[in-house]
Design an enzyme around this catalytic site. Structure first.
Site, PDB file in Angstrom:
ATOM      1  N   GLY A 198       0.633  -1.481  -0.176  1.00  0.00           N
ATOM      2  CA  GLY A 198      -0.236   0.605   0.080  1.00  0.00           C
ATOM      3  C   GLY A 198       0.943   1.517  -0.059  1.00  0.00           C
ATOM      4  O   GLY A 198       0.166   1.618   0.679  1.00  0.00           O
ATOM      5  N   SER A 199       1.789   0.737  -0.501  1.00  0.00           N
ATOM      6  CA  SER A 199       2.393   2.706  -1.024  1.00  0.00           C
ATOM      7  C   SER A 199       2.124   3.295  -1.351  1.00  0.00           C
ATOM      8  O   SER A 199       2.021   4.402  -1.095  1.00  0.00           O
ATOM      9  CB  SER A 199       3.852   2.606  -0.743  1.00  0.00           C
ATOM     10  OG  SER A 199       4.532   2.155  -2.067  1.00  0.00           O
ATOM     11  N   MET A 218      -4.392  -6.957  -7.016  1.00  0.00           N
ATOM     12  CA  MET A 218      -3.973  -7.704  -7.711  1.00  0.00           C
ATOM     13  C   MET A 218      -5.477  -8.812  -7.902  1.00  0.00           C
ATOM     14  O   MET A 218      -4.814  -9.851  -8.509  1.00  0.00           O
ATOM     15  CB  MET A 218      -3.196  -8.217  -6.842  1.00  0.00           C
ATOM     16  CG  MET A 218      -1.912  -7.282  -6.985  1.00  0.00           C
ATOM     17  SD  MET A 218      -1.358  -6.566  -8.142  1.00  0.00           S
ATOM     18  CE  MET A 218      -0.411  -8.368  -8.884  1.00  0.00           C
ATOM     19  N   HIS A 242       0.239   1.662 -13.315  1.00  0.00           N
ATOM     20  CA  HIS A 242       0.615   0.159 -14.007  1.00  0.00           C
ATOM     21  C   HIS A 242       2.251   0.290 -13.750  1.00  0.00           C
ATOM     22  O   HIS A 242       2.480   1.765 -14.179  1.00  0.00           O
ATOM     23  CB  HIS A 242      -0.658  -0.020 -14.846  1.00  0.00           C
ATOM     24  CG  HIS A 242       0.487  -1.211 -15.407  1.00  0.00           C
ATOM     25  ND1 HIS A 242       0.223  -2.887 -14.498  1.00  0.00           N
ATOM     26  CD2 HIS A 242       1.811  -1.538 -16.929  1.00  0.00           C
ATOM     27  CE1 HIS A 242       0.932  -3.292 -15.579  1.00  0.00           C
ATOM     28  NE2 HIS A 242       1.526  -3.180 -17.027  1.00  0.00           N
ATOM     29  N   ASP A 254      -5.169  -3.041 -17.923  1.00  0.00           N
ATOM     30  CA  ASP A 254      -4.273  -2.299 -17.979  1.00  0.00           C
ATOM     31  C   ASP A 254      -4.806  -1.587 -19.623  1.00  0.00           C
ATOM     32  O   ASP A 254      -3.803  -1.550 -19.972  1.00  0.00           O
ATOM     33  CB  ASP A 254      -3.308  -2.870 -18.864  1.00  0.00           C
ATOM     34  CG  ASP A 254      -2.024  -3.588 -17.019  1.00  0.00           C
ATOM     35  OD1 ASP A 254      -2.905  -3.318 -16.311  1.00  0.00           O
ATOM     36  OD2 ASP A 254      -1.920  -4.569 -16.786  1.00  0.00           O
ATOM     37  N   GLU A 279       6.012   6.551  -9.165  1.00  0.00           N
ATOM     38  CA  GLU A 279       4.255   6.529  -9.428  1.00  0.00           C
ATOM     39  C   GLU A 279       3.783   7.535  -8.668  1.00  0.00           C
ATOM     40  O   GLU A 279       3.174   8.195  -8.239  1.00  0.00           O
ATOM     41  CB  GLU A 279       4.714   4.562  -8.007  1.00  0.00           C
ATOM     42  CG  GLU A 279       4.284   3.372  -9.501  1.00  0.00           C
ATOM     43  CD  GLU A 279       4.955   2.267  -9.378  1.00  0.00           C
ATOM     44  OE1 GLU A 279       3.481   2.319  -8.633  1.00  0.00           O
ATOM     45  OE2 GLU A 279       5.023   1.738  -9.363  1.00  0.00           O
TER      46      GLU A 279
HETATM   47  C1  GRF Z   1       3.173  -1.392  -7.835  1.00  0.00           C
HETATM   48  O1  GRF Z   1       4.341  -1.306  -8.460  1.00  0.00           O
HETATM   49  C2  GRF Z   1       1.458  -0.781  -8.438  1.00  0.00           C
HETATM   50  O2  GRF Z   1       2.355  -0.123  -9.966  1.00  0.00           O
HETATM   51  C3  GRF Z   1       1.478  -2.220  -9.102  1.00  0.00           C
HETATM   52  O3  GRF Z   1       1.657  -2.595  -7.739  1.00  0.00           O
HETATM   53  C4  GRF Z   1       2.282  -2.293  -7.066  1.00  0.00           C
HETATM   54  C5  GRF Z   1       1.788  -1.975  -6.115  1.00  0.00           C
HETATM   55  O4  GRF Z   1       2.727  -1.951  -4.322  1.00  0.00           O
HETATM   56  N1  GRF Z   1       0.371  -2.240  -9.813  1.00  0.00           N
HETATM   57  P1  GRF Z   1       2.248  -0.987  -3.389  1.00  0.00           P
HETATM   58  O5  GRF Z   1       1.384  -2.206  -3.141  1.00  0.00           O
HETATM   59  O6  GRF Z   1       1.650   0.825  -3.865  1.00  0.00           O
HETATM   60  O7  GRF Z   1       3.386  -0.410  -2.810  1.00  0.00           O
END
Ligand code: GRF
Length: 194
Positions: free
Chosen positions: A13-14, A91, A110, A146, A175
């Site tokens: 969840g970053s 996911m 993505h 996607d 991101e």
């Molecule tokens: C990120 O790289 C996002 O682009 C992909 O999954 C990862 C999730 O990372 N879909 P986080 O849980 O937000 O740390």
């Protein structure tokens, strides 16, 4: 006018944290829910620590019945009346039965420069293909995986020494800038769902 934002996560969840932390002050959005299909997702604990309501809809009891999972997901989400959904490392593949109910209101991030490298293992595939740059994309969610209109991208170089892990870390930093930027602009242009 506040735009209520639900964030769906499966892992650490970053991205969720970067989105939630951005929704302060004159930002038109506020987080109303962090939901996961995985009760152990680190993102849930991080959301709870930030005072954001959390929920779990475990996909496993619905094995083989994706419409039933998506109906349960929709029921839980609607309890929190969001105007916008952000997928942030969620996911599970979502079918048209779900995505059509959030048409024009659901964003995804993505870790590739779409339309290149849809699906999984984006960084390994980009390195393997000899690409010299990678990046991330925020897009509106449509029934195609996607896919959907692109709201923003950020690029990073691929270095000769990169592994999928080092590249993933470099992209993830971007991101955390891109997704809040795109969400802020999006919340400023969308109407409440009513
Ligand atoms: C990120 O790289 C996002 O682009 C992909 O999954 C990862 C999730 O990372 N879909 P986080 O849980 O937000 O740390």
């Amino acid at each position: 006018m506040t735009i209520r934002v639900a964030i769906l996560v499966s892992g650490g969840g970053s991205n969720m944290v970067s989105l939630a932390e951005s929704m302060v002050g004159d930002h038109p959005g506020r987080p109303c829910l962090v939901l996961s299909n995985n009760a152990d997702a680190g993102g849930l604990a991080r959301a709870a620590a930030m005072g954001i309501p959390t929920a779990v809809v475990d996909h496993r009891p619905y094995k083989g019945d994706r419409p039933a999972f998506e109906a349960a997901l929709q029921d839980e989400i609607l309890k929190h009346s969001p105007d916008v959904i952000c997928l942030a490392g969620f996911m599970r593949v979502l079918t048209e039965g779900f995505t059509s109910q959030w048409d024009g209101r659901m964003l995804n991030i993505h870790p590739s420069l779409l339309p290149k490298y849809r699906g999984l293992h984006t960084h390994a595939r980009a390195i393997e293909a000899g690409e010299t740059e990678a990046g991330c994309t925020v897009h509106l969610v449509t029934p195609r995986l996607d896919d959907g209109p692109i709201l923003g991208q950020r690029r990073v170089p691929i270095l000769p020494s990169d592994t999928p892990e080092t590249l993933a870390a470099r992209v993830l930093t971007e991101e955390h800038i891109l997704y809040p930027e795109c969400l802020r602009a999006f919340c400023g242009s969308v109407q409440p769902r009513l």
